[in-house]
Motif scaffolding. Structure first.
Motif, short mmCIF file in Angstrom:
data_model
loop_
_atom_site.label_atom_id
_atom_site.label_comp_id
_atom_site.label_asym_id
_atom_site.label_seq_id
_atom_site.Cartn_x
_atom_site.Cartn_y
_atom_site.Cartn_z
N PRO A 1 0.81 -1.23 0.00
CA PRO A 1 0.00 0.00 0.00
C PRO A 1 0.84 1.28 0.00
O PRO A 1 0.50 2.25 -0.67
CB PRO A 1 -0.81 -0.12 1.28
CG PRO A 1 -0.86 -1.56 1.61
CD PRO A 1 0.42 -2.14 1.07
N ILE A 2 1.93 1.29 0.73
CA ILE A 2 2.74 2.51 0.77
C ILE A 2 3.42 2.77 -0.58
O ILE A 2 3.54 3.91 -1.03
CB ILE A 2 3.77 2.47 1.92
CG1 ILE A 2 4.34 3.86 2.12
CG2 ILE A 2 4.88 1.48 1.64
CD1 ILE A 2 4.89 4.10 3.49
N THR A 3 3.83 1.70 -1.25
CA THR A 3 4.44 1.84 -2.58
C THR A 3 3.41 2.33 -3.58
O THR A 3 3.70 3.19 -4.42
CB THR A 3 5.03 0.49 -3.03
OG1 THR A 3 5.92 0.01 -2.04
CG2 THR A 3 5.75 0.63 -4.35
N ARG A 4 2.19 1.78 -3.48
CA ARG A 4 1.11 2.19 -4.38
C ARG A 4 0.81 3.69 -4.20
O ARG A 4 0.65 4.42 -5.17
CB ARG A 4 -0.14 1.36 -4.11
CG ARG A 4 -1.25 1.63 -5.12
CD ARG A 4 -2.50 0.77 -4.92
NE ARG A 4 -2.18 -0.63 -4.65
CZ ARG A 4 -2.60 -1.30 -3.56
NH1 ARG A 4 -3.35 -0.70 -2.66
NH2 ARG A 4 -2.28 -2.56 -3.39
N GLY B 1 1.07 9.18 -6.07
CA GLY B 1 1.46 10.57 -5.79
C GLY B 1 2.44 11.09 -6.81
O GLY B 1 2.33 12.23 -7.28
N PHE B 2 3.41 10.27 -7.20
CA PHE B 2 4.39 10.67 -8.21
C PHE B 2 3.70 10.93 -9.55
O PHE B 2 3.97 11.93 -10.21
CB PHE B 2 5.46 9.59 -8.36
CG PHE B 2 6.48 9.90 -9.40
CD1 PHE B 2 7.46 10.86 -9.18
CD2 PHE B 2 6.46 9.24 -10.62
CE1 PHE B 2 8.39 11.16 -10.15
CE2 PHE B 2 7.38 9.53 -11.59
CZ PHE B 2 8.36 10.49 -11.36
N VAL B 3 2.81 10.05 -9.95
CA VAL B 3 2.07 10.23 -11.21
C VAL B 3 1.23 11.50 -11.15
O VAL B 3 1.17 12.27 -12.12
CB VAL B 3 1.20 8.99 -11.51
CG1 VAL B 3 0.23 9.25 -12.65
CG2 VAL B 3 2.09 7.80 -11.84
N PHE B 4 0.60 11.75 -10.03
CA PHE B 4 -0.21 12.96 -9.87
C PHE B 4 0.66 14.22 -10.02
O PHE B 4 0.28 15.17 -10.72
CB PHE B 4 -0.91 12.96 -8.51
CG PHE B 4 -1.71 14.20 -8.26
CD1 PHE B 4 -2.93 14.40 -8.89
CD2 PHE B 4 -1.24 15.19 -7.41
CE1 PHE B 4 -3.66 15.56 -8.68
CE2 PHE B 4 -1.96 16.35 -7.18
CZ PHE B 4 -3.18 16.54 -7.82
N VAL B 5 1.82 14.24 -9.40
CA VAL B 5 2.72 15.39 -9.49
C VAL B 5 3.18 15.59 -10.94
O VAL B 5 3.20 16.72 -11.45
CB VAL B 5 3.93 15.23 -8.54
CG1 VAL B 5 5.01 16.25 -8.83
CG2 VAL B 5 3.47 15.33 -7.10
N VAL B 6 3.54 14.53 -11.63
CA VAL B 6 3.97 14.63 -13.02
C VAL B 6 2.83 15.16 -13.89
O VAL B 6 3.05 16.06 -14.73
CB VAL B 6 4.48 13.26 -13.54
CG1 VAL B 6 4.67 13.28 -15.05
CG2 VAL B 6 5.79 12.89 -12.85
N LEU B 7 1.63 14.66 -13.72
CA LEU B 7 0.49 15.14 -14.50
C LEU B 7 0.17 16.61 -14.20
O LEU B 7 -0.17 17.38 -15.09
CB LEU B 7 -0.74 14.26 -14.25
CG LEU B 7 -0.67 12.86 -14.84
CD1 LEU B 7 -1.91 12.05 -14.43
CD2 LEU B 7 -0.54 12.92 -16.35
N ALA B 8 0.29 16.99 -12.93
CA ALA B 8 0.05 18.40 -12.57
C ALA B 8 1.08 19.31 -13.22
O ALA B 8 0.74 20.39 -13.73
CB ALA B 8 0.08 18.56 -11.05
N LEU B 9 2.34 18.91 -13.24
CA LEU B 9 3.37 19.73 -13.89
C LEU B 9 3.16 19.80 -15.40
O LEU B 9 3.37 20.86 -16.01
CB LEU B 9 4.76 19.18 -13.56
CG LEU B 9 5.20 19.37 -12.11
CD1 LEU B 9 6.52 18.64 -11.87
CD2 LEU B 9 5.32 20.84 -11.77
#
Length: 125
Positions: A3-6, A11-19
């Motif tokens: 769960p923590i890795t997921r 979160g990483f994908v969200f940050v990349v999409l936001a940028l």
């Protein structure tokens, strides 16, 4: 997947999409009256910025203004977000002033392109 890795991956994908969205968003934001970079032929003497060899990729508004008299319109963003992520005629004017501070004239910059001299200004219409 743990769960923590997921959560970290999401979160990483969200940050990349936001940028990525912030990179594309400024071209869609536009409000207020348009600003133009205008190049008016002049006979004014004195120091000027040599625009003969300036790149049209670095100075697209200036290149278009010298060719046609006025650049494409630029509209500011509604909350100042666009200015932080996009290139504007204001940036080009400041870049010209940085090249030769003595070329500054009444709200504009004196520019030489070949044998022609222009007063380049940011205008609203």
């Amino acid at each position: 997947m743990r769960p923590i890795t997921r959560r970290a991956v999401v979160g990483f994908v969200f940050v990349v999409l936001a940028l990525l969205a912030l990179g594309a968003l400024p071209s869609l934001l536009a409000s207020g009256e348009p600003y133009y970079l205008t190049a008016t032929p002049t006979d004014a003497d004195g120091p000027a910025v040599d625009a003969t060899n300036l790149s049209d990729r670095r100075y697209p508004y200036l290149t278009e203004a010298i060719d046609t008299g006025r650049s494409a319109p630029y509209r500011r963003g509604p909350i100042g977000l666009k200015e932080a992520f996009s290139h504007s005629p204001f940036d080009e004017r400041q870049g010209l002033i940085a090249r030769n501070p003595d070329a500054r004239r009444d709200g504009g910059v004196l520019v030489v392109d070949g044998e022609d001299r222009y007063l380049v200004e940011v205008t609203r219409s």
